[in-house]
Design an enzyme around this catalytic site. Structure first.
Site, PDB file in Angstrom:
ATOM      1  N   GLU A 188      92.184 -83.647  58.204  1.00  0.00           N
ATOM      2  CA  GLU A 188      91.730 -83.331  59.561  1.00  0.00           C
ATOM      3  C   GLU A 188      90.612 -82.294  59.551  1.00  0.00           C
ATOM      4  OE1 GLU A 188      96.356 -83.451  59.933  1.00  0.00           O
ATOM      5  OE2 GLU A 188      94.874 -83.114  58.363  1.00  0.00           O
ATOM      6  N   CYS A 215      95.939 -77.372  61.055  1.00  0.00           N
ATOM      7  CA  CYS A 215      95.122 -78.458  61.596  1.00  0.00           C
ATOM      8  C   CYS A 215      95.274 -78.565  63.109  1.00  0.00           C
ATOM      9  CB  CYS A 215      95.472 -79.771  60.908  1.00  0.00           C
ATOM     10  SG  CYS A 215      95.008 -79.771  59.154  1.00  0.00           S
ATOM     11  N   CYS A 271      99.586 -80.339  60.623  1.00  0.00           N
ATOM     12  CA  CYS A 271     100.295 -79.090  60.343  1.00  0.00           C
ATOM     13  C   CYS A 271      99.820 -78.023  61.339  1.00  0.00           C
ATOM     14  CB  CYS A 271     100.010 -78.660  58.903  1.00  0.00           C
ATOM     15  SG  CYS A 271      98.323 -78.061  58.656  1.00  0.00           S
ATOM     16  N   HIS A 319      92.413 -80.155  54.052  1.00  0.00           N
ATOM     17  CA  HIS A 319      93.199 -81.213  54.704  1.00  0.00           C
ATOM     18  C   HIS A 319      92.251 -82.247  55.312  1.00  0.00           C
ATOM     19  CE1 HIS A 319      97.212 -78.898  55.407  1.00  0.00           C
ATOM     20  NE2 HIS A 319      96.645 -78.550  54.264  1.00  0.00           N
TER      21      HIS A 319
END
Length: 169
Positions: free
Chosen positions: A72, A103, A100, A70
């Site tokens: 992040e 993260c 999410c 991801h």
């Protein structure tokens, strides 16, 4: 509509902060566009400390076959490496889509001070939509957050990407 949530500080910085947030969100949007160029879902993130980007990332889950790929997570890893510390004290993370649960957990673990995101994620958002992990008093760290910065631009990146994907199929 902007939403700000903080456990530790009053909303004190006003309009000048919004302009700064928009500037850095534009950088996160540029990262998202890099993801789109390689066929990834266009989500981008940057981490800023003292007016300098110390970490940046975009989604690479499909490319790397890595569920932790991801934006992040990549930005957090890069910032930690650049700063030589796992604690990202004094840092703000800008991301085009609400983090999410994974993260949000990494944000707490890395001690990011503040999160700014553009579009809400109604299916997995854990910074105000489904829950608010960053402000849960049961954790030993909390992070301030602001949502809705350049929301329309961030949301259109995603809706346009998925619309084009459906047309191709």
């Amino acid at each position: 509509m902007l939403t700000t949530n903080t456990r530790s500080r009053e909303k004190e910085k006003g309009d000048s902060l919004l302009s700064e947030d928009e500037l850095w969100m534009q950088e996160a949007i540029r990262q998202a566009q890099l993801a789109e160029q390689i066929g990834e879902v266009p989500i981008g993130a940057v981490i800023v400390k003292d007016g300098v980007i110390v970490g940046a990332g975009y989604n690479v889950r499909e490319t790397t076959h890595d569920p932790t790929g991801h934006a992040e997570m990549i930005a957090i890893r890069q910032a930690s490496e650049k700063l030589g510390a796992w604690r990202l004290l004094g840092c703000t993370l800008y991301v085009t889509l609400e983090p999410c649960p994974m993260c949000a957990g990494a944000i707490l673990q890395s001690r990011v001070e503040r999160v700014v995101y553009g579009a809400q994620d109604p299916k997995a958002g854990c910074v105000g939509t489904l829950m608010d992990l960053l402000q849960d008093n049961r954790f030993n760290h909390a992070a301030e957050w602001t949502s809705g910065v350049l929301k329309e631009q961030c949301a259109s990146l995603l809706t346009d990407f998925f619309r084009r994907l459906r047309v191709r199929k």
